[in-house]
Scaffold this motif. Structure first.
Motif, PDB file in Angstrom:
ATOM      1  N   PHE A 188      34.615  37.218  35.970  1.00 37.22           N
ATOM      2  CA  PHE A 188      35.987  37.524  36.361  1.00 37.22           C
ATOM      3  C   PHE A 188      36.064  38.894  37.034  1.00 37.22           C
ATOM      4  N   GLN A 189      35.358  39.860  36.499  1.00 35.25           N
ATOM      5  CA  GLN A 189      35.359  41.193  37.104  1.00 35.25           C
ATOM      6  C   GLN A 189      34.708  41.186  38.482  1.00 35.25           C
ATOM      7  N   ILE A 190      33.639  40.431  38.627  1.00 30.27           N
ATOM      8  CA  ILE A 190      32.964  40.340  39.935  1.00 30.27           C
ATOM      9  C   ILE A 190      33.893  39.718  40.973  1.00 30.27           C
ATOM     10  N   LEU A 191      34.575  38.641  40.606  1.00 24.68           N
ATOM     11  CA  LEU A 191      35.506  37.995  41.537  1.00 24.68           C
ATOM     12  C   LEU A 191      36.703  38.895  41.834  1.00 24.68           C
ATOM     13  N   SER A 192      37.151  39.650  40.825  1.00 22.38           N
ATOM     14  CA  SER A 192      38.302  40.543  41.013  1.00 22.38           C
ATOM     15  C   SER A 192      38.024  41.613  42.060  1.00 22.38           C
ATOM     16  N   GLN A 193      36.769  41.998  42.191  1.00 21.82           N
ATOM     17  CA  GLN A 193      36.391  42.998  43.184  1.00 21.82           C
ATOM     18  C   GLN A 193      36.273  42.396  44.587  1.00 21.82           C
ATOM     19  N   GLN A 194      36.186  41.069  44.661  1.00 19.26           N
ATOM     20  CA  GLN A 194      35.979  40.417  45.950  1.00 19.26           C
ATOM     21  C   GLN A 194      37.247  39.817  46.535  1.00 19.26           C
ATOM     22  N   TYR A 195      38.213  39.440  45.674  1.00 14.87           N
ATOM     23  CA  TYR A 195      39.379  38.696  46.142  1.00 14.87           C
ATOM     24  C   TYR A 195      40.677  39.327  45.647  1.00 14.87           C
ATOM     25  N   GLN A 196      41.738  39.157  46.465  1.00 19.30           N
ATOM     26  CA  GLN A 196      43.041  39.714  46.122  1.00 19.30           C
ATOM     27  C   GLN A 196      43.675  38.966  44.957  1.00 19.30           C
ATOM     28  N   SER A 197      43.509  37.634  44.941  1.00 22.46           N
ATOM     29  CA  SER A 197      44.094  36.809  43.890  1.00 22.46           C
ATOM     30  C   SER A 197      43.060  35.832  43.347  1.00 22.46           C
ATOM     31  N   ILE A 198      43.177  35.532  42.070  1.00 26.05           N
ATOM     32  CA  ILE A 198      42.294  34.554  41.427  1.00 26.05           C
ATOM     33  C   ILE A 198      43.167  33.545  40.700  1.00 26.05           C
ATOM     34  N   LEU A 199      42.939  32.278  40.979  1.00 23.12           N
ATOM     35  CA  LEU A 199      43.619  31.206  40.270  1.00 23.12           C
ATOM     36  C   LEU A 199      42.671  30.689  39.186  1.00 23.12           C
ATOM     37  N   VAL A 200      43.063  30.875  37.931  1.00 15.89           N
ATOM     38  CA  VAL A 200      42.212  30.520  36.797  1.00 15.89           C
ATOM     39  C   VAL A 200      42.670  29.178  36.242  1.00 15.89           C
TER      40      VAL A 200
END
Length: 447
Positions: free
Chosen positions: A78-90
């Motif tokens: 989750f932290q890795i994706l948070s650094q790559q994308y503005q929004s995350i749909l979980v």
């Protein structure tokens, strides 16, 4: 939890549904989009895939003990994706109201609480009792979890929305939370399944569908999305043959992949498939085996490490002169190559398997661009086997394989194009039926 999976560009394994979501978002797949994948091997056990790679098989109780390690992987991803994308749909797994699994939960409200994210509750009205589902779910949650739910979406509604309005008004009054949209039931929507076999046909049978293709619905079937191009093809009459169903005459039989090859092989034999296939071939029918199906068609399946069962050796269907041995390392490879048929055509796909098969002198089915070969074609040209998932995906490969099977002059059918069409159809529906004025603030969009 799913038996349909895909291979990422860096050689990891994730669920097929998560790969489809990446395609819809037009971004590359990553193991961090599905940091924990459970591939059931029995009613109480599963292979655990952690950030793309297997850590072994665990039963249900052992997995709950392992959850703290799995949780670390989830939060790291989750932290890795948070650094790559503005929004995350979980996407939650199952229901947020599974109180028996709440302790140590990393797939629903436990994760939402840990990362402090808003939650939208989506309910399927097609199953019936949608208002009871929503209110009952809220009743099973803690106060902080209920506060975290920002609204509801009702999915798969059939009929006149005016007849539902009284219930929507009651729901908002009863819960104090808004209904963010009601999505209509989309007939004929066909997208890569997470796991279950769709009960609704992807297409209506027409007079054009004269070529009969069947496949056994194995108890532990995996990557059955391989057959989507056949299911959706307008000239093919496709049928899954279920437990204890009579096996109908056919032009082409597909033996699909399996997560428990030995068990499913014994199931095939108990259902009469061994005798059926011998007769099918005797009358010049065609047969294709993919991955686990490939392994079943050989002479023996060797499992000295007892990776699937306590049986170190299982007798196969003995329709191809090779044997397969399960190894500790799983093959996870994206592939491009050429079908080795009279009409050579490009083929794209991926391999996910732990069995290694020695095809010996047999004619290979595919030449990979790496110089390697895959699969085999029988000496009488009636059986083709391959480890390639996605064997039918390229429209030219599909046409060549159908011509080899006996169906000539078919339409040019592109499953990838259909997939994009269906994704756009779904996106247009969401755009039209969700209340974006209510939804955008939840998503952090202030414009």
């Amino acid at each position: 939890m799913a038996l349909n999976s895909a291979v990422t560009p860096d050689g990891g394994e994730i669920g097929r549904a998560q790969a489809l979501q990446a395609q819809a978002a037009k971004i590359p797949t990553s193991v961090h989009m599905n940091p924990v994948l459970l591939k059931p091997s029995s009613d109480t056990g599963a292979q655990v895939i952690l950030q793309g790679h297997s850590i072994g098989n665990l039963n249900a109780m052992d997995y709950h003990t392992y959850k703290p390690k799995a949780a670390k992987a989830v939060f790291d991803s989750f932290q890795i994706l948070s650094q790559q994308y503005q929004s995350i749909l979980v996407e939650g797994a199952g229901s947020p109201a599974e109180v028996n699994l709440r302790q140590g939960d990393i797939a629903n409200m436990g994760f939402a609480e840990a990362v402090d994210c808003p939650v939208i509750l989506i309910a399927d009205i097609d199953k019936g009792g949608v208002f009871a589902h929503i209110v009952g779910t809220l009743a099973c949650l803690s106060e902080s979890e209920r506060n975290r739910i920002k609204g509801f979406v009702i999915n798969r509604f059939r009929g006149d929305i005016a007849l539902l309005q009284g219930g929507l008004d009651w729901l908002e009054t009863e819960t104090g939370k808004p209904v963010l949209g009601v999505l209509p039931y989309l007939h004929g929507l066909h997208l890569d399944a997470e796991d279950a076999i769709a009960s609704e046909n992807a297409k209506s049978k027409t007079s054009q569908a004269t070529f009969k293709v069947i496949a056994p619905l194995l108890p532990h079937i995996s990557n059955h999305t391989d057959l989507d191009p056949l299911i959706c093809h307008p000239h093919i009459d496709f049928q899954w043959v279920k437990h204890l169903e009579p096996i109908p005459p056919s032009d082409l039989v597909i033996l699909p992949g399996s997560k428990s090859v030995g068990f499913d092989l014994n199931w095939l034999k108990s259902q009469g498939w061994e005798t059926y296939l011998q007769k099918h071939l005797r009358y010049n029918g065609k047969l294709i085996g993919i991955c686990g199906g490939l392994q079943m068609l050989g002479q023996h399946i060797l499992d000295p490490l007892k990776m699937e069962s306590e049986d170190c050796q299982i007798t196969g269907l003995n329709l191809m002169p090779y044997s397969t041995e399960f190894k500790a390392d799983k093959q996870l490879i994206q592939r491009t190559g050429t079908l080795n048929l009279s009409n050579p055509s490009p083929v794209v796909g991926y391999e996910i398997h732990q069995g290694i098969t020695d095809f010996k002198h047999l004619t290979p089915a595919i030449h990979w661009t790496t110089g390697e070969q895959d699969g085999a074609i029988s000496e009488d040209n009636q059986i083709l086997v391959s480890y390639c998932h996605g064997l039918f995906d390229h429209p030219n490969a599909l046409k060549s394989l159908l011509a080899w099977s006996g169906l000539n002059q078919t339409v040019y059918f592109d499953i990838e194009q259909q997939r994009e069409t269906q994704l756009n159809r779904l996106a247009d529906t969401l755009e039209a039926h969700l209340d974006w004025q209510k939804l955008n603030p939840i998503l952090g969009i202030t414009e």
